[in-house]
Design an enzyme around this catalytic site. Structure first.
Site, PDB file in Angstrom:
ATOM      1  N   HIS A 177       0.801  -1.219   0.000  1.00  0.00           N
ATOM      2  CA  HIS A 177       0.000   0.000   0.000  1.00  0.00           C
ATOM      3  C   HIS A 177       0.838   1.274   0.000  1.00  0.00           C
ATOM      4  O   HIS A 177       0.291   2.371  -0.189  1.00  0.00           O
ATOM      5  CB  HIS A 177      -1.018  -0.034   1.133  1.00  0.00           C
TER       6      HIS A 177
ATOM      7  N   HIS B  84       3.180  -8.113  -3.164  1.00  0.00           N
ATOM      8  CA  HIS B  84       2.268  -8.876  -4.028  1.00  0.00           C
ATOM      9  C   HIS B  84       2.335  -8.311  -5.439  1.00  0.00           C
ATOM     10  O   HIS B  84       1.878  -7.198  -5.687  1.00  0.00           O
ATOM     11  CB  HIS B  84       0.847  -8.785  -3.467  1.00  0.00           C
TER      12      HIS B  84
ATOM     13  N   GLU C  75       4.391 -12.553  -2.871  1.00  0.00           N
ATOM     14  CA  GLU C  75       2.997 -13.004  -2.908  1.00  0.00           C
ATOM     15  C   GLU C  75       2.525 -12.998  -4.362  1.00  0.00           C
ATOM     16  O   GLU C  75       2.709 -12.010  -5.078  1.00  0.00           O
ATOM     17  CB  GLU C  75       2.161 -12.051  -2.053  1.00  0.00           C
TER      18      GLU C  75
ATOM     19  N   THR D 282      -8.899  -6.135  -2.232  1.00  0.00           N
ATOM     20  CA  THR D 282      -7.783  -6.842  -1.625  1.00  0.00           C
ATOM     21  C   THR D 282      -8.125  -8.321  -1.635  1.00  0.00           C
ATOM     22  O   THR D 282      -9.250  -8.700  -1.968  1.00  0.00           O
ATOM     23  CB  THR D 282      -7.524  -6.340  -0.188  1.00  0.00           C
TER      24      THR D 282
ATOM     25  N   HIS E  76      -3.859 -10.894   7.376  1.00  0.00           N
ATOM     26  CA  HIS E  76      -4.970 -10.242   6.683  1.00  0.00           C
ATOM     27  C   HIS E  76      -5.900  -9.579   7.696  1.00  0.00           C
ATOM     28  O   HIS E  76      -6.527 -10.242   8.516  1.00  0.00           O
ATOM     29  CB  HIS E  76      -5.776 -11.192   5.802  1.00  0.00           C
ATOM     30  N   GLY E  77      -5.932  -8.266   7.651  1.00  0.00           N
ATOM     31  CA  GLY E  77      -6.807  -7.498   8.525  1.00  0.00           C
ATOM     32  C   GLY E  77      -6.290  -7.309   9.939  1.00  0.00           C
ATOM     33  O   GLY E  77      -6.989  -6.735  10.780  1.00  0.00           O
TER      34      GLY E  77
ATOM     35  N   GLY F 252       0.178  -5.512   6.727  1.00  0.00           N
ATOM     36  CA  GLY F 252       0.475  -4.458   5.778  1.00  0.00           C
ATOM     37  C   GLY F 252      -0.297  -3.180   5.983  1.00  0.00           C
ATOM     38  O   GLY F 252       0.248  -2.169   6.425  1.00  0.00           O
TER      39      GLY F 252
END
EC number: 2.6.99.2
Length: 246
Positions: free
Chosen positions: A13, A46, A73, A103, A193-194, A215
């Site tokens: 990001h 990614h 990724e 995402t 994730h999250g 991230g």
């Protein structure tokens, strides 16, 4: 102090912000260096098929310059697999991918699509790259992954991050139960994730958790305090879990 739980920092990001103006800054390569200084044990990036944030050039520079582990990724797409095998990161994390998603929205369906995934894993192994799979915390998916003899499974913590009330403990139990399956099968246990500064500690406390990849929350925090400090704050949270367990 030893880092019993490794922290992987996803810098995608930073590139998203760069692409908002289609310019050259902020530079994700510089962000990766600052993340290392803040205590990151690995850098995750990614390379999507649509190249919406990380670029091919970014990937080359990450592998050339990052001093900690690199975690590439990617989806099971031939062109991206070829790039991964050529640049040879330390780790490759296979994920599902859809052009419409904002995402990554869920884990791979290893149980239903093992042939294509097995071929990708073999390509990566032949290139000497450690492999991991991004999976939902479902027993049938973990069983399928074990048959493919991957090095690690990264559990999808999105449902936990979105849960509220009693559902939080339910999702934690799912993560803990499938985490035990992963470790019992001889695979390394990762999750991500999250995850953020508020919800990360219970996941870090899961028995045998080896690595968390985070991230968006770190990049968001870095806007306020800088990347080095944002990573250091997360590093301290993970270390506090290690200390509490001793």
């Amino acid at each position: 102090m030893p880092h019993f739980i490794d922290l992987g920092v996803n810098v995608d990001h930073v590139a998203t912000l760069r692409q908002a103006r289609r310019g050259q800054e902020p530079d994700p390569i510089t962000a990766a260096s600052l993340a290392e200084q803040g205590g990151a044990d690995g850098i995750t990036f990614h390379l999507r098929e649509d190249r919406r944030h990380i670029s091919d050039r970014d990937v080359e520079l990450f592998v050339q310059t990052v001093q900690v582990r690199t975690n590439f990724e990617l989806a099971c797409a031939a062109d991206v697999l070829a790039i991964c095998c050529r640049v040879q990161p330390d780790w490759a994390l296979l994920v599902p991918e859809s052009r419409e998603e904002v995402t990554t929205e869920g884990g791979l369906d290893v149980a239903g699509d093992s042939g294509r995934i097995a071929d990708a894993i073999q390509m990566l192994k032949d290139a000497g790259i450690a492999t991991s799979l991004f999976l939902d915390p479902e027993p049938n998916q973990i069983e399928a992954a074990a048959k493919l003899q991957v090095d690690a499974v990264e559990l999808h913590t999105g449902p936990y991050a979105l849960a509220r009330g009693a559902a939080v403990q339910h999702e934690l139990r799912r993560l803990a139960d499938t985490g035990k399956m992963i470790r019992d099968a001889g695979m390394r246990l990762h999750a991500g994730h999250g995850l953020n500064y508020v919800n990360v500690r219970p996941v870090a406390a899961i028995d045998g958790m080896a690595e968390l990849n985070i991230g968006h929350s770190i990049v968001s925090r870095s806007v306020m305090v800088g990347m080095r400090e944002a990573v250091a704050e997360m590093r301290r949270l993970l270390d506090s879990v290690t200390i509490a367990a001793q």
